[in-house]
Scaffold this motif. Structure first.
Motif, PDB file in Angstrom:
ATOM      1  N   VAL A   2      21.385  68.361  15.661  1.00 36.85           N
ATOM      2  CA  VAL A   2      20.940  67.460  16.728  1.00 36.85           C
ATOM      3  C   VAL A   2      21.906  66.286  16.905  1.00 36.85           C
ATOM      4  CG1 VAL A   2      18.986  66.099  17.580  1.00 36.85           C
ATOM      5  CG2 VAL A   2      18.578  67.968  15.970  1.00 36.85           C
ATOM      6  N   THR A  39      23.032  62.853  19.864  1.00 36.75           N
ATOM      7  CA  THR A  39      22.494  62.022  20.947  1.00 36.75           C
ATOM      8  C   THR A  39      23.206  62.265  22.264  1.00 36.75           C
ATOM      9  OG1 THR A  39      23.981  60.320  20.152  1.00 36.75           O
ATOM     10  CG2 THR A  39      21.667  60.100  19.533  1.00 36.75           C
ATOM     11  N   GLN A  69      26.181  64.956  24.514  1.00 41.98           N
ATOM     12  CA  GLN A  69      26.891  66.236  24.512  1.00 41.98           C
ATOM     13  C   GLN A  69      28.277  66.102  23.889  1.00 41.98           C
ATOM     14  OE1 GLN A  69      25.286  69.094  25.461  1.00 41.98           O
ATOM     15  NE2 GLN A  69      27.074  70.116  24.560  1.00 41.98           N
ATOM     16  N   THR A 119      21.802  70.923  19.789  1.00 41.44           N
ATOM     17  CA  THR A 119      20.799  70.462  20.754  1.00 41.44           C
ATOM     18  C   THR A 119      20.838  68.938  20.867  1.00 41.44           C
ATOM     19  OG1 THR A 119      18.419  70.326  21.253  1.00 41.44           O
ATOM     20  CG2 THR A 119      19.027  70.419  18.945  1.00 41.44           C
ATOM     21  N   LEU A 120      20.331  68.445  21.997  1.00 45.21           N
ATOM     22  CA  LEU A 120      20.236  66.990  22.170  1.00 45.21           C
ATOM     23  C   LEU A 120      18.783  66.542  22.056  1.00 45.21           C
ATOM     24  CD1 LEU A 120      22.722  66.535  25.165  1.00 45.21           C
ATOM     25  CD2 LEU A 120      23.176  66.367  22.714  1.00 45.21           C
ATOM     26  N   SER A 121      17.931  67.507  21.726  1.00 46.69           N
ATOM     27  CA  SER A 121      16.511  67.172  21.678  1.00 46.69           C
ATOM     28  C   SER A 121      15.963  67.274  20.259  1.00 46.69           C
ATOM     29  CB  SER A 121      15.759  68.138  22.615  1.00 46.69           C
ATOM     30  OG  SER A 121      14.399  68.101  22.304  1.00 46.69           O
ATOM     31  N   LEU A 122      15.456  66.170  19.763  1.00 46.48           N
ATOM     32  CA  LEU A 122      14.915  66.152  18.403  1.00 46.48           C
ATOM     33  C   LEU A 122      13.730  67.121  18.268  1.00 46.48           C
ATOM     34  CD1 LEU A 122      15.573  64.616  15.764  1.00 46.48           C
ATOM     35  CD2 LEU A 122      13.775  62.992  16.336  1.00 46.48           C
ATOM     36  N   GLU A 123      13.034  67.355  19.386  1.00 47.01           N
ATOM     37  CA  GLU A 123      11.866  68.248  19.366  1.00 47.01           C
ATOM     38  C   GLU A 123      12.242  69.647  18.873  1.00 47.01           C
ATOM     39  OE1 GLU A 123      12.092  65.855  21.596  1.00 47.01           O
ATOM     40  OE2 GLU A 123      10.199  64.889  21.053  1.00 47.01           O
ATOM     41  N   ASP A 124      13.512  70.014  19.026  1.00 46.81           N
ATOM     42  CA  ASP A 124      13.935  71.375  18.649  1.00 46.81           C
ATOM     43  C   ASP A 124      13.939  71.631  17.143  1.00 46.81           C
ATOM     44  OD1 ASP A 124      14.175  71.988  21.268  1.00 46.81           O
ATOM     45  OD2 ASP A 124      16.357  71.801  21.349  1.00 46.81           O
ATOM     46  N   ARG A 126       9.470  59.767  14.097  1.00 44.48           N
ATOM     47  CA  ARG A 126       9.385  60.830  15.108  1.00 44.48           C
ATOM     48  C   ARG A 126       9.332  62.211  14.455  1.00 44.48           C
ATOM     49  NH1 ARG A 126      13.842  60.507  19.434  1.00 44.48           N
ATOM     50  NH2 ARG A 126      12.713  62.325  20.209  1.00 44.48           N
TER      51      ARG A 126
END
Ligand SMILES: NC(=O)c1ccc[n+]([C@@H]2O[C@H](COP(=O)([O-])OP(=O)(O)OC[C@H]3O[C@@H](n4cnc5c(N)ncnc54)[C@H](O)[C@@H]3O)[C@@H](O)[C@H]2O)c1
Length: 692
Positions: free
Chosen positions: A328, A330, A332, A370-375, A399
Motif C-alpha cells: 500500500v 499514498t 501512484q 494499491t493506493l487503498s488501505l481497505e485492500d 484504521r
C-alpha cells in the motif's frame, strides 16, 4: 546383526560387513560411535568371510560432524584421527554410504574410506572454519589429494558444502545412488569385490598435490580472493597453510602440521567466540514462557504499508517465501517507484544467474500494489513501514483495526517508537507487535520481534514461526526507546560525535573501529546510510555537525559527500580537509578544547557504553539473555563474530576492567557513564555475563 557399541552395529551380508551407525539426532561422532567404528572395522578385518566393509548411518543423515558437546574437554580415545587411521589402513575396501549431510568429522570419515557413494540429495562439507577451526582429523590433507588443492582450498577455507552432483564431478564421491542407499551401496561394493578394484587410499594419492608443487601462486591468488571476506579471522589463514602442507609435505608430516594448527586454533579466543556464537544463535527465539508446542496461526497472505526503503525489502522477504503481499502507498508515483526498486533488485539477482527471468516475473506477480488501505482486509499479517512519525502510525493502526479481519496480526517496523502506544489505538492489543527489520531488509538476516505489553502467546509464537519461514534470525526484545539494538547503538553514535569535537577526526575514529573488526567506522556508516535521516531543512538550526553537513547538501555517499568525499561511481571514502577544518572550527565556536585522543580511548569510549547499555537492557528484562544481544550485534551491526558479540567480549576483557573504565569516564563526563548496577553486581560477585 551384532551390537558393537550402543550406537554401532555390525551386519554381515554374504561377503560384505555393514557397519550401521545410529546415534540420533545427527549421528555425531561421539565416543561410542568412534569406538564402534574402530572395533567394527577390526572385526570385519579379522573375519575371513568378509571381503569389504560399508559404513552407513541410520536416521536423517550420515555423520553430521564431531560431537560438539565434547568440545573443550579432553577427548576419550580413540580420537577421530586414530579411528580414521584404522579405516584408512584396513586391507579390505571400506565404502562410505552417504545421505543427508557429511559435515566436518563426517566428511573426514568418508575421506578416510576407500570409496564413497552418496544419494543425490546428500551434501558434503568441512564447515570447521565457521567455528574458528580447521578440519583436524586429516581433512586438510586428504581432501586436496582427492579433489586437488584449488578446490579443496575453497571448500576448507570458506566452509561451504557441495551437493552430490558437484561432489561427483570433483571426484569427491565415486557414484550417486538412485533409490535405496543400502541396496545401492551393497551393489557398488559387490562390483568392487567382483572386479577386484585396488584400494583407493586417499592418503596415498599424490598426483594432484604433486602437480601443485612449485606453484605458490595457487595460494597467493586464493589468499587475495578471500582477503576482504576473512579480514581479522585467524582460522581461514590456518586452513590455507594446512592445504599448503598437503602439497609440500608427505602425508604423515602434513597430518602433524594440521594437528598443530588445530590445537593452536582450538585454544585461541576466536574459536571460543565462534563456538559460543554458534550456540547463541541456536538459543535465540527460545522463550521461557513460550513452549515449543504453543499453537500459532498460519500466515498465507501479508500486507505491507509503505513502499519505501524498508517496505520494499520487507515485501521481498515474504514474496521470496511464496507469500503474496498487498503493498500500500499514498500515491501512484511512490508505488511505482517502490515496485520498480523491487523489480530492479530481482533483475540484478537474475543477471548474476542466481534466478531465472521467469522467477522474477513469478515473484513480481505475487505483489499487488494499491493506493487503498481497505485492500488489506484479507491479510493475515500487516506490517506498517511508513515514515517514523507517531501520529501517522497511530492513525494507520486505528484504521487497520477496523479494516483488518478479526485475528489478523498488526505489526510496526518502527525503529524507536513505543509499540504499546501504537497498540493502544486498536481494540486488539493482543495482536499488535513490533517487527523491526534491518536495512536492507531483503538482505539483513536480523529481525527484532518487539514484544508489546499485551501481545498474546499465539501471536508471539506465530511471529517466531513466520521469522523462520522468511529465513530471519529473530530475537525477541521488549518495548523501550530503540529496543535492544538501536538503543545500544546510539550510545556508540553519541560518543563518536563527542570524540570528533574533543580532538579526534572522523578518519581516526573510523580507523579504530574498523581495526577492531567492524566492516566500517561510525562516520563512513553515517555517510552510507545518509546523514539526512531524521533531518529537515525547516527545523535545522546548524547547531550540530550533522545539521551543518546537511545544510551544505552533504548527505553522504548518495550526494557525493558527507563526512568524506567520494569520486563519481566509487564508494571509497576520501578524507576531506575541508570537513576536518570545519570540525576544528566548530569545536572552537563551542568552546570545546581540542587535544590528542588516543586510539585506546576511542575504542573504550565507543565500545564500553554499548556493553553498559546492554547490561541495563538485561536488568530491565528488555532482552532475555546476554547472548541474544550478541546475536543482534553480530547480525545487525557488523560486530565481528570472532569477538563473539559485545557481552561475550566484555567477559573476555574482564567486567572489572570495563567497570573501572566506566567509572573513569563517569568522573570526566558525568552520569551518562554511570555503570549499570548489573555490572557492579557481577563484578562484586566475581561473575560475568555468562553467569547471568
Ligand atoms: N531505513 C532504515 O534503515 C530503517 C531500518 C529499520 C526500521 N526503519 C523504520 O521503517 C519505517 C520506514 O522507514 P523507511 O526508511 O522505509 O522510510 P521511507 O521514507 O523510505 O519510506 C516510507 C514510505 O512510506 C510511505 N507512506 C507514508 N505514509 C503512508 C501512508 N499513510 N500509507 C502508505 N504509505 C505511506 C511513503 O510514501 C514512503 O514511500 C520507519 O518507521 C523507520 O523508522 C527504517
Amino acid at each position: 546383526m551384532a551390537a558393537i557399541t550402543e550406537t554401532v552395529e555390525l551386519e554381515i551380508r554374504k561377503e560384505i560387513a555393514l557397519l550401521i551407525v545410529d546415534n540420533p539426532p545427527v549421528n555425531a561422532l561421539g565416543i561410542s560411535v568412534r569406538r564402534g567404528l574402530a572395533d567394527g572395522i577390526q572385526k570385519a578385518a579379522d573375519d575371513e568371510k568378509v571381503k569389504a566393509v560399508i559404513i552407513i548411518c541410520k536416521g536423517r543423515t550420515f555423520f553430521a560432524g564431531a560431537d560438539i558437546r565434547e568440545f573443550g574437554k579432553p577427548l576419550e580415545e580413540p580420537v577421530l584421527g586414530q579411528v580414521l587411521e584404522i579405516i584408512d589402513s584396513c586391507r579390505k575396501p571400506v565404502v562410505a554410504a552417504i545421505h543427508g549431510t557429511a559435515f566436518g568429522g563426517g566428511l573426514e570419515t568418508a575421506l578416510a574410506c576407500h570409496f564413497r557413494v552418496a544419494v543425490s540429495s546428500a551434501r558434503l562439507g568441512l564447515p570447521e572454519v565457521k567455528l574458528g577451526l580447521l578440519p583436524g582429523a586429516g581433512g586438510t590433507q586428504r581432501l586436496p589429494r582427492l579433489i586437488g588443492p584449488e578446490k579443496a582450498l575453497k571448500m576448507i577455507t570458506l566452509g561451504n558444502p557441495v551437493g552430490a552432483e558437484e561432489a561427483l564431478q570433483n571426484s569427491l564421491i565415486d557414484k550417486i545412488i538412485e533409490g535405496d542407499l543400502t541396496a545401492g551401496a551393497v551393489k557398488f561394493t559387490e562390483t568392487v569385490i567382483a572386479e577386484a578394484w585396488p584400494l583407493r587410499r586417499v592418503s596415498g594419492m599424490n598426483e594432484k598435490v604433486e602437480a601443485a608443487r612449485g606453484k605458490p601462486e595457487i595460494f597467493s591468488d586464493f589468499r587475495k580472493s578471500i582477503v576482504r571476506k576473512t579480514r581479522g579471522f585467524e582460522a581461514p589463514e590456518a586452513c590455507v597453510k594446512a592445504v599448503g602442507a598437503s602439497v609440500n609435505l608427505p602425508f604423515d608430516e602434513g597430518l602433524r602440521y594440521e594437528r598443530d594448527l588445530f590445537v593452536k586454533l582450538m585454544s585461541g579466543s576466536q574459536s571460543a567466540a565462534q563456538q559460543y556464537y554458534f550456540f547463541a544463535e541456536r538459543q535465540v527465539g527460545k522463550l521461557p514462557d513460550i513452549p515449543k508446542d504453543t499453537p500459532y496461526l498460519d500466515i498465507g497472505k501479508a500486507a505491507v504499508i509503505g513502499a519505501g526503503t524498508m517496505g520494499g525489502g520487507i515485501t521481498m522477504n515474504f514474496v521470496n517465501a511464496g507469500i503474496p503481499v498487498t503493498l500500500v502507498e499514498t500515491g501512484q508515483e511512490f508505488l511505482d517507484r517502490g515496485l520498480g526498486v523491487i523489480r530492479k533488485n530481482y533483475e540484478i539477482t537474475a543477471s548474476k544467474g542466481k534466478m531465472s527471468a521467469e522467477d522474477v516475473e513469478k515473484r513480481m506477480s505475487l505483489i499487488t500494489g494499491t493506493l487503498s488501505l481497505e485492500d488489506v482486509s484479507d491479510a493475515d499479517i500487516v506490517i506498517e513501514a511508513v515514515f517514523e512519525n507517531m501520529d501517522i502510525k497511530k492513525e494507520i493502526f486505528s484504521r487497520l483495526d477496523s479494516i483488518c479481519k478479526k485475528d489478523a496480526i498488526l505489526a510496526s517496523n518502527t525503529s524507536y517508537l513505543d509499540i504499546n502506544e501504537i497498540a493502544a489505538m486498536t481494540s486488539r492489543q493482543e495482536s499488535v507487535l513490533g517487527l523491526h527489520f534491518f536495512s536492507p531488509a531483503n538482505v539483513m538476516r536480523l529481525l527484532e520481534i518487539v514484544r508489546a505489553e499485551k501481545i498474546s502467546k499465539t501471536v508471539l509464537a506465530t511471529s517466531l514461526a513466520l521469522a523462520r519461514k522468511i529465513k530471519k534470525i529473530a530475537v525477541v526484545v521488549g518495548v523501550c526507546h530503540g529496543f535492544a539494538g538501536n538503543r545500544m547503538f546510539s550510545q556508540r553514535g553519541r560518543e563518536a560525535d563527542n570524540l570528533i569535537l574533543e580532538g579526534a577526526l572522523p578518519s581516526q575514529v573510523d580507523k579504530v573501529i574498523f581495526d577492531f573488526g567492524f566492516p566500517m567506522g561510525p562516520f563512513v556508516l553515517k555517510d552510507l546510510i545518509g546523514i539526512d535521516l531524521g533531518w529537515s531543512k525547516e527545523t535545522s538550526t546548524g547547531s550540530t555537525i550533522k545539521e551543518i553537513l546537511c545544510e551544505m547538501g552533504r548527505f553522504g555517499l548518495k550526494s557525493g559527500s558527507g563526512y568524506y568525499r567520494y569520486e563519481k561511481g566509487s564508494r571509497a571514502p576520501i578524507n576531506d580537509p575541508e570537513i576536518d577544518q570545519l570540525i576544528v572550527d566548530f569545536s572552537e565556536k563551542k568552546n570545546i578544547k581540542r587535544g590528542e585522543v588516543s586510539d585506546e580511548e576511542i575504542l573504550q569510549r565507543c565500545i564500553y557504553p554499548i556493553v553498559n547499555e546492554g547490561a541495563k537492557i538485561l536488568e530491565e528484562k528488555i532482552a532475555v539473555r546476554p547472548s541474544d544481544l550478541d546475536v543482534i550485534w553480530v547480525n545487525g551491526y557488523g560486530w565481528p563474530v570472532y569477538l563473539g558479540g559485545p557481552m561475550f567480549w566484555a567477559d573476555m576483557v574482564g567486567l572489572d576492567t570495563i567497570l573501572e573504565g566506566l567509572k573513569k569516564f563517569q568522573e570526566r563526563f558525568g552520569d551518562v557513564w554511570k555503570p549499570a548496577p548489573l555490572i557492579e553486581k557481577l563484578v562484586r560477585e566475581g561473575k560475568g555475563f555468562k553467569d547471568f
